[in-house]
Design an enzyme around this catalytic site. Structure first.
Site, PDB file in Angstrom:
ATOM      1  N   ASP A   1      -1.356   5.272 -50.081  1.00  0.00           N
ATOM      2  CA  ASP A   1      -0.468   5.515 -51.222  1.00  0.00           C
ATOM      3  C   ASP A   1      -1.068   6.548 -52.172  1.00  0.00           C
ATOM      4  O   ASP A   1      -0.365   7.455 -52.645  1.00  0.00           O
ATOM      5  CB  ASP A   1      -0.208   4.203 -51.979  1.00  0.00           C
ATOM      6  CG  ASP A   1       0.755   3.288 -51.232  1.00  0.00           C
ATOM      7  OD1 ASP A   1       1.269   3.712 -50.185  1.00  0.00           O
ATOM      8  OD2 ASP A   1       0.962   2.151 -51.688  1.00  0.00           O
TER       9      ASP A   1
ATOM     10  N   THR B   1       7.905   2.292 -52.691  1.00  0.00           N
ATOM     11  CA  THR B   1       8.664   1.561 -51.663  1.00  0.00           C
ATOM     12  C   THR B   1       9.228   0.247 -52.188  1.00  0.00           C
ATOM     13  O   THR B   1      10.256  -0.224 -51.699  1.00  0.00           O
ATOM     14  CB  THR B   1       7.780   1.279 -50.442  1.00  0.00           C
ATOM     15  OG1 THR B   1       6.573   0.630 -50.868  1.00  0.00           O
ATOM     16  CG2 THR B   1       7.409   2.569 -49.734  1.00  0.00           C
ATOM     17  N   THR B   2       8.575  -0.359 -53.161  1.00  0.00           N
ATOM     18  CA  THR B   2       9.091  -1.595 -53.760  1.00  0.00           C
ATOM     19  C   THR B   2      10.202  -1.278 -54.756  1.00  0.00           C
ATOM     20  O   THR B   2      11.260  -1.912 -54.766  1.00  0.00           O
ATOM     21  CB  THR B   2       7.964  -2.375 -54.457  1.00  0.00           C
ATOM     22  OG1 THR B   2       6.908  -2.611 -53.531  1.00  0.00           O
ATOM     23  CG2 THR B   2       8.469  -3.705 -54.982  1.00  0.00           C
TER      24      THR B   2
ATOM     25  N   ASP C   1       2.536  -4.143 -50.892  1.00  0.00           N
ATOM     26  CA  ASP C   1       3.190  -2.881 -50.540  1.00  0.00           C
ATOM     27  C   ASP C   1       4.582  -3.191 -49.984  1.00  0.00           C
ATOM     28  O   ASP C   1       4.720  -3.894 -48.981  1.00  0.00           O
ATOM     29  CB  ASP C   1       2.347  -2.129 -49.507  1.00  0.00           C
ATOM     30  CG  ASP C   1       2.988  -0.819 -49.101  1.00  0.00           C
ATOM     31  OD1 ASP C   1       3.080   0.066 -49.969  1.00  0.00           O
ATOM     32  OD2 ASP C   1       3.412  -0.690 -47.942  1.00  0.00           O
TER      33      ASP C   1
END
Length: 541
Positions: free
Chosen positions: A404, A106-107, A73
């Site tokens: 998520d 988020t990545t 994550d």
């Protein structure tokens, strides 16, 4: 006081400091400062790039205390990284902003920001001014967002149709550690969100969803409870382990005699005085218990503790109790059971009691860990997800994965427009932005083409992480999108033999994708406008 400089005056009488060792201080200005920032941001993006996609790798991080965290994550990786460079810290905040607002992607947002800065560095070497690059990127981002809306599809969000939402949740869980229980976790996420969703307002109250976890057992033992799980047990081991049709008194006052609020002390000078004091305490305990029972309560949940004497008396009076329940759990129990939190025994009445169909104590494993499950509540919207796993690291990663998935379903309830994953949306936007660049006669056309190249970094990373030839695979998909005029064609990361993401049910929310492009562009624009870095110096006078 230690002086680090000399006070002087200019020709107009204005004071200024002449700093010592000024020639030895590090100072970066102009393009050198900008390139230094770009270098730091690229290093952070390269660290995260290998974690992107369903075949992305995990990172293991060790805290100064020796605690281990294993995750892919992006927000969690950056949060646990010990970064000192100011621009690297901005990248951490970028990922956190995406996590707070959307909860997914988020990545990708960090990888995209790194790619934009890499392209900006090439343009700087060509002699373009940083402000023209930043303005061009902003115009390109707006065009990409408009194109995303034009290729988006409407997604059916219906409480009675779980299957489509489960397919959406699977997309976010495919790259996580819980992928072996994909159907189960996706179903739990959908059921949890739809239980608390207000479809009339298109909103989801995340405060009503609680995630509890216990290490041990198998991941398949994870379950959704339509109620509240409290990591406590009944205060006395001889109290019944299951109660039915429970009326709950929710108390924030302790089962103990009131203490005089003075600075005086009480001296016990004889056995008789001690007996009177002890009788007074017992009478007070009995009075408190009877006040609770008089309202019809069959269970007392108390925020504070009580001593063994009070506990024994509660057992004698057949009033089961739970002590040391935290403030957040107390509030959730009150919401779920429809009860009122009572600060004083005198204020407790029957209409302030909560109701639950079943309150039961369950044990786990040979360690005999105990937890209380409150089910069949008056307000069934409050739910708890109980996560199990082999060890603490697995459980923590499962909790992050579930969060998520919950965010993805929540976003679909709020805005049911979607685009297709696997890099399909980025490739389509890249083609659209590159086409728009041909219509621009000013210098911003270079920034448009650079933005289009940066967008391809996402599908490129997906292909490379899946063991495919990055440039060759992306080039083929671009050609197929142009020839077939199909914006849903992406990278076949899972080797399914089909790169149409619409057929493979690989989807992303439109809000997440737009947010990624917007946040990444804003950060890049900010970095490009910084042209001076000076060592911070403490001046003492």
């Amino acid at each position: 006081m230690a002086a680090v400089g000399q006070l002087a005056f200019d020709e107009y009488g204005r004071p200024f400091f002449i700093l010592r060792d000024q020639d030895k201080q590090k100072q970066l200005t102009g393009i050198d400062a900008t390139k230094s920032h770009i270098m730091a941001a690229k290093r952070v993006a390269e660290t995260l790039k290998t974690s992107l996609g369903p075949k992305g790798l995990d990172k293991i991080m060790v805290s100064p205390d020796g605690d281990l965290t294993i995750t892919n994550d992006g927000a969690t990786i950056l949060k646990n990284m010990d970064v000192e460079h100011e621009i690297a810290k901005l990248m951490v905040q970028l990922s956190k902003s995406q996590d707070d607002e959307i909860g997914d992607g988020t990545t990708g947002v960090v990888v995209l920001a790194g790619a934009l800065l890499e392209q900006a560095e090439i343009l700087l070497d060509k002699g373009l001014h940083p402000i023209r690059i930043a303005d061009g990127f902003e115009m390109a981002a707006q065009h990409a967002a408009e194109h995303l809306e034009s290729i988006s599809d409407s997604f059916p969000v219906d409480a009675t149709n779980r299957e489509s939402l489960i397919r959406a949740a699977k997309t976010s869980l495919g790259s996580k550690i819980v992928s072996k229980c994909l159907d189960q976790f996706a179903g739990i996420a959908v059921d949890a969100v739809m239980s608390v969703a207000d479809m009339s307002r298109r909103d989801v109250d995340f405060e009503l969803i609680k995630i509890e976890a216990k290490a041990g057992g198998q991941m398949e033992d994870t379950m959704l409870v339509k109620g509240v799980i409290v990591d406590k047990e009944f205060s006395h081991p001889q109290m019944p382990k299951q109660l039915n049709d429970v009326k709950i008194a929710i108390l924030t006052c302790p089962f103990e005699p009131p203490k005089p609020k003075t600075k005086h002390k009480l001296d016990v000078g004889s056995v008789e005085d001690y007996r009177k004091l002890r009788k007074y305490e017992q009478d007070k305990f009995i009075e408190m218990v009877e006040q609770v029972q008089a309202t019809g309560a069959t269970l007392a949940i108390c925020q504070w503790g009580f001593d063994d004497e009070a506990n024994h008396l509660l057992l004698q009076k057949k009033l089961p109790a739970v002590r040391w329940v935290g403030g957040a759990e107390i509030e959730l129990i009150a919401i779920a059971t429809g009860g009122r939190i009572v600060p004083r025994f005198e204020e407790l009445t029957s209409d302030k009691l909560g109701f639950a169909g079943v309150v039961r104590e369950v044990t786990y494993g040979t360690t005999r860990d105990r937890m209380l499950i409150v089910e069949g509540c008056k307000n069934s919207r409050a739910v708890t997800i109980f996560v199990r796993g082999g060890n603490k690291m697995v459980v923590d990663e499962a909790k992050r994965s579930l969060n998520d998935a919950l965010c993805v379903v929540r976003n679909l309830v709020r805005d049911n427009r979607i685009v297709y994953g696997g890099g399909a949306a980025e490739i389509s936007c890249s083609l659209a932005v590159a086409k728009k660049a041909d219509q621009i006669s000013t210098l911003e056309q270079y920034a448009f083409r650079a933005f289009a190249d940066a967008l391809e970094s996402i599908p490129m990373a997906l292909a490379e992480n899946s063991g495919l030839a990055g440039i060759e695979t992306v080039t083929q998909v671009k050609a197929q999108q142009v020839s077939a005029n199909n914006p849903s064609l992406g990278i076949d990361c899972m080797g399914l033999g089909e790169n149409d993401m619409k057929t493979n049910n690989i989807i992303e929310t439109l809000s997440s994708k737009k947010q990624q492009i917007s946040l990444a562009t804003q950060l890049v624009k900010m970095i490009l406008k910084i042209d001076d870095v000076r060592t911070t110096m403490q001046l003492e006078m």
